[in-house]
Scaffold this active site. Structure first.
Site, PDB file in Angstrom:
ATOM      1  N   CYS A   9      -5.544   3.857  11.947  1.00  0.00           N
ATOM      2  CA  CYS A   9      -5.240   3.096  10.735  1.00  0.00           C
ATOM      3  C   CYS A   9      -6.521   2.730   9.992  1.00  0.00           C
ATOM      4  O   CYS A   9      -7.392   2.038  10.528  1.00  0.00           O
ATOM      5  CB  CYS A   9      -4.463   1.834  11.097  1.00  0.00           C
ATOM      6  SG  CYS A   9      -4.161   0.738   9.684  1.00  0.00           S
ATOM      7  N   ASP A  35     -10.244  -2.378  -4.206  1.00  0.00           N
ATOM      8  CA  ASP A  35      -9.670  -1.037  -4.044  1.00  0.00           C
ATOM      9  C   ASP A  35     -10.709  -0.002  -4.461  1.00  0.00           C
ATOM     10  O   ASP A  35     -11.410  -0.196  -5.453  1.00  0.00           O
ATOM     11  CB  ASP A  35      -8.412  -0.914  -4.907  1.00  0.00           C
ATOM     12  CG  ASP A  35      -7.574   0.301  -4.548  1.00  0.00           C
ATOM     13  OD1 ASP A  35      -8.047   1.432  -4.780  1.00  0.00           O
ATOM     14  OD2 ASP A  35      -6.470   0.113  -4.046  1.00  0.00           O
ATOM     15  N   HIS A 103       0.043  -4.472   3.060  1.00  0.00           N
ATOM     16  CA  HIS A 103      -1.006  -4.923   2.150  1.00  0.00           C
ATOM     17  C   HIS A 103      -0.417  -5.244   0.784  1.00  0.00           C
ATOM     18  O   HIS A 103       0.562  -4.654   0.365  1.00  0.00           O
ATOM     19  CB  HIS A 103      -2.129  -3.894   2.018  1.00  0.00           C
ATOM     20  CG  HIS A 103      -1.701  -2.545   1.531  1.00  0.00           C
ATOM     21  ND1 HIS A 103      -1.039  -1.636   2.330  1.00  0.00           N
ATOM     22  CD2 HIS A 103      -1.852  -1.942   0.329  1.00  0.00           C
ATOM     23  CE1 HIS A 103      -0.810  -0.527   1.639  1.00  0.00           C
ATOM     24  NE2 HIS A 103      -1.286  -0.697   0.418  1.00  0.00           N
TER      25      HIS A 103
END
Length: 117
Positions: A9, A35, A103
């Site tokens: 992950c 991001d 998330h």
């Protein structure tokens, strides 16, 4: 097993410090980072430090941590001085989820169209 770090992950590796990220906030239960492919001037991901596949699984198993994520979305918006912002939880590949670790996306800093997508 849900709740435990997963070797494959990406977000578990960020939590463990194995993969770098531009971390903007961290609490006992969450990490918030920019991001790498922003879709708005502010695009921050807020993730739980525990591994759950998606927001629904997290909310069912750890509603306290799900609430922590929502509190942190407000803190991210406050830190970036956003008057308006959007919080998005993509659940499932058909909705655009590509990392299978719960998330929230915090998006803001420009006008956001509705409906999205």
């Amino acid at each position: 097993m849900a709740g435990e770090p997963q070797e494959d992950c990406l977000f578990c590796k960020i939590v463990a410090g194995q993969i770098p990220a531009t971390i903007v906030r961290e609490t006992e239960t969450t990490i918030a980072f920019r991001d790498i492919n922003p879709q708005a001037p502010t695009h921050v991901l807020v993730i739980p430090k525990v591994h759950y596949r998606d927001a629904a699984e997290l909310a069912a198993a750890r509603p306290d941590v799900a609430a922590d994520i929502l509190r942190e979305t407000q803190a991210v918006a406050d830190d970036d001085k956003l008057e308006s912002y959007r919080v998005v939880f993509n659940t499932g590949s058909g909705a655009g989820q590509t990392v299978w670790h719960a998330h929230a996306h915090v998006l803001g800093g420009r006008g956001l169209q509705w409906p999205p997508g």
